[in-house]
Design a protein around this motif. Structure first.
Motif, mmCIF file in Angstrom:
data_model
loop_
_atom_site.group_PDB
_atom_site.id
_atom_site.type_symbol
_atom_site.label_atom_id
_atom_site.label_comp_id
_atom_site.label_asym_id
_atom_site.label_seq_id
_atom_site.Cartn_x
_atom_site.Cartn_y
_atom_site.Cartn_z
ATOM 1 N N THR A 97 0.836 -1.202 0.000
ATOM 2 C CA THR A 97 0.000 0.000 0.000
ATOM 3 C C THR A 97 0.870 1.250 0.000
ATOM 4 N N LYS A 98 1.934 1.231 0.795
ATOM 5 C CA LYS A 98 2.857 2.371 0.807
ATOM 6 C C LYS A 98 3.527 2.545 -0.553
ATOM 7 N N ALA A 99 3.878 1.433 -1.193
ATOM 8 C CA ALA A 99 4.492 1.505 -2.517
ATOM 9 C C ALA A 99 3.516 2.100 -3.526
ATOM 10 N N VAL A 100 2.256 1.674 -3.469
ATOM 11 C CA VAL A 100 1.237 2.208 -4.373
ATOM 12 C C VAL A 100 1.081 3.714 -4.156
ATOM 13 N N GLU A 101 1.028 4.126 -2.900
ATOM 14 C CA GLU A 101 0.900 5.555 -2.592
ATOM 15 C C GLU A 101 2.093 6.345 -3.132
ATOM 16 N N GLN A 102 3.287 5.797 -3.015
ATOM 17 C CA GLN A 102 4.477 6.474 -3.538
ATOM 18 C C GLN A 102 4.409 6.610 -5.056
ATOM 19 N N TYR A 103 3.958 5.564 -5.729
ATOM 20 C CA TYR A 103 3.814 5.644 -7.183
ATOM 21 C C TYR A 103 2.780 6.709 -7.563
ATOM 22 N N LYS A 104 1.605 6.658 -6.920
ATOM 23 C CA LYS A 104 0.515 7.581 -7.253
ATOM 24 C C LYS A 104 0.853 9.031 -6.915
ATOM 25 N N ASN A 105 1.390 9.238 -5.716
ATOM 26 C CA ASN A 105 1.523 10.589 -5.196
ATOM 27 C C ASN A 105 2.896 11.207 -5.392
ATOM 28 N N ASN A 106 3.873 10.409 -5.814
ATOM 29 C CA ASN A 106 5.221 10.937 -5.900
ATOM 30 C C ASN A 106 5.846 10.659 -7.264
ATOM 31 N N LEU A 107 6.067 9.413 -7.577
ATOM 32 C CA LEU A 107 6.842 9.046 -8.747
ATOM 33 C C LEU A 107 6.151 9.410 -10.058
ATOM 34 N N ILE A 108 4.924 8.991 -10.262
ATOM 35 C CA ILE A 108 4.219 9.275 -11.520
ATOM 36 C C ILE A 108 4.021 10.773 -11.726
ATOM 37 N N PRO A 109 3.604 11.536 -10.697
ATOM 38 C CA PRO A 109 3.506 12.983 -10.907
ATOM 39 C C PRO A 109 4.853 13.615 -11.294
ATOM 40 N N LYS A 110 5.939 13.129 -10.721
ATOM 41 C CA LYS A 110 7.262 13.667 -11.094
ATOM 42 C C LYS A 110 7.583 13.338 -12.547
ATOM 43 N N PHE A 111 7.280 12.113 -12.973
ATOM 44 C CA PHE A 111 7.515 11.747 -14.366
ATOM 45 C C PHE A 111 6.684 12.640 -15.292
ATOM 46 N N LYS A 112 5.427 12.853 -14.932
ATOM 47 C CA LYS A 112 4.556 13.712 -15.751
ATOM 48 C C LYS A 112 5.088 15.141 -15.795
ATOM 49 N N HIS A 113 5.566 15.627 -14.653
ATOM 50 C CA HIS A 113 6.123 16.985 -14.598
ATOM 51 C C HIS A 113 7.325 17.113 -15.540
ATOM 52 N N MET A 114 8.126 16.056 -15.610
ATOM 53 C CA MET A 114 9.316 16.109 -16.455
ATOM 54 C C MET A 114 8.966 16.287 -17.930
ATOM 55 N N LEU A 115 7.767 15.881 -18.328
ATOM 56 C CA LEU A 115 7.336 16.074 -19.714
ATOM 57 C C LEU A 115 7.146 17.551 -20.046
ATOM 58 N N ASP A 116 6.853 18.360 -19.035
ATOM 59 C CA ASP A 116 6.603 19.780 -19.245
ATOM 60 C C ASP A 116 7.842 20.654 -19.067
ATOM 61 N N VAL A 117 8.948 20.069 -18.652
ATOM 62 C CA VAL A 117 10.165 20.841 -18.398
ATOM 63 C C VAL A 117 10.830 21.200 -19.727
ATOM 64 N N GLU A 118 11.271 22.449 -19.828
ATOM 65 C CA GLU A 118 11.970 22.917 -21.027
ATOM 66 C C GLU A 118 13.316 22.201 -21.144
ATOM 67 N N PRO A 119 13.766 21.948 -22.356
ATOM 68 C CA PRO A 119 15.015 21.206 -22.560
ATOM 69 C C PRO A 119 16.210 21.781 -21.784
ATOM 70 N N GLU A 120 16.309 23.099 -21.718
ATOM 71 C CA GLU A 120 17.460 23.709 -21.026
ATOM 72 C C GLU A 120 17.397 23.512 -19.506
ATOM 73 N N ASP A 121 16.199 23.267 -18.975
ATOM 74 C CA ASP A 121 16.039 23.058 -17.530
ATOM 75 C C ASP A 121 15.937 21.573 -17.151
ATOM 76 N N PHE A 122 15.930 20.699 -18.147
ATOM 77 C CA PHE A 122 15.661 19.287 -17.923
ATOM 78 C C PHE A 122 16.650 18.645 -16.959
ATOM 79 N N GLU A 123 17.944 18.835 -17.189
ATOM 80 C CA GLU A 123 18.958 18.193 -16.349
ATOM 81 C C GLU A 123 18.872 18.683 -14.905
ATOM 82 N N ALA A 124 18.710 19.982 -14.725
ATOM 83 C CA ALA A 124 18.623 20.532 -13.365
ATOM 84 C C ALA A 124 17.371 20.020 -12.654
ATOM 85 N N GLN A 125 16.262 19.987 -13.362
ATOM 86 C CA GLN A 125 15.012 19.519 -12.756
ATOM 87 C C GLN A 125 15.095 18.035 -12.416
#
Length: 134
Positions: A97-125
């Motif tokens: 359950t904790k793993a599922v919560e981490q995927y839902k609330n942390n990992l997947i949102p971060k992956f989705k956010h990375m899609l919106d990051v500009e190329p010049e900011d990608f490495e830093a983000q």
């Protein structure tokens, strides 16, 4: 109709026999693990108790597999073993359950956010999000 009822009873008996066997085998395994721990700790008394428990469950497993009638003490042993199995299952569910919560609330949102990051900011983000040092 009687034949169906009889077949159903046989299937239920097989299912219960399989379940009781698995519960007893799990108790054997837990006792063996306890024996290993107590042997390493040089705790002779606890080692002997764990060994006795393992032998008790080995006999119970054989009794179940051989379709011998179970006694009250056998059912008491199955209750204890089933409670240990239940506790183990509940602990695994909590971890999952904790793993599922981490995927839902942390990992997947971060992956989705990375899609919106500009190329010049990608490495830093990426470093901010995924570097364990930050």
């Amino acid at each position: 109709m009687y034949k169906n009822v009889e077949e159903r009873a046989k299937n239920m008996n097989k299912e219960y026999k399989g379940l009781m066997t698995n519960i007893s085998l799990t108790a054997e395994t837990l006792a063996e693990k306890a024996m290993e721990i107590h042997k390493e700790d040089k705790d002779v008394k606890s080692y002997a108790s764990a060994k006795e428990m393992r032998e008790r469950y080995m006999k119970l497993t054989d009794k179940i597999k051989d379709d011998k009638p179970l006694e009250k003490l056998d059912y008491a042993a199955l209750i204890i073993a089933a409670q240990l199995v239940l506790e183990s299952i509940e602990n695994r569910i909590k971890i999952e359950t904790k793993a599922v919560e981490q995927y839902k609330n942390n990992l997947i949102p971060k992956f989705k956010h990375m899609l919106d990051v500009e190329p010049e900011d990608f490495e830093a983000q990426a470093k901010v999000f995924f570097d364990p040092k930050t």
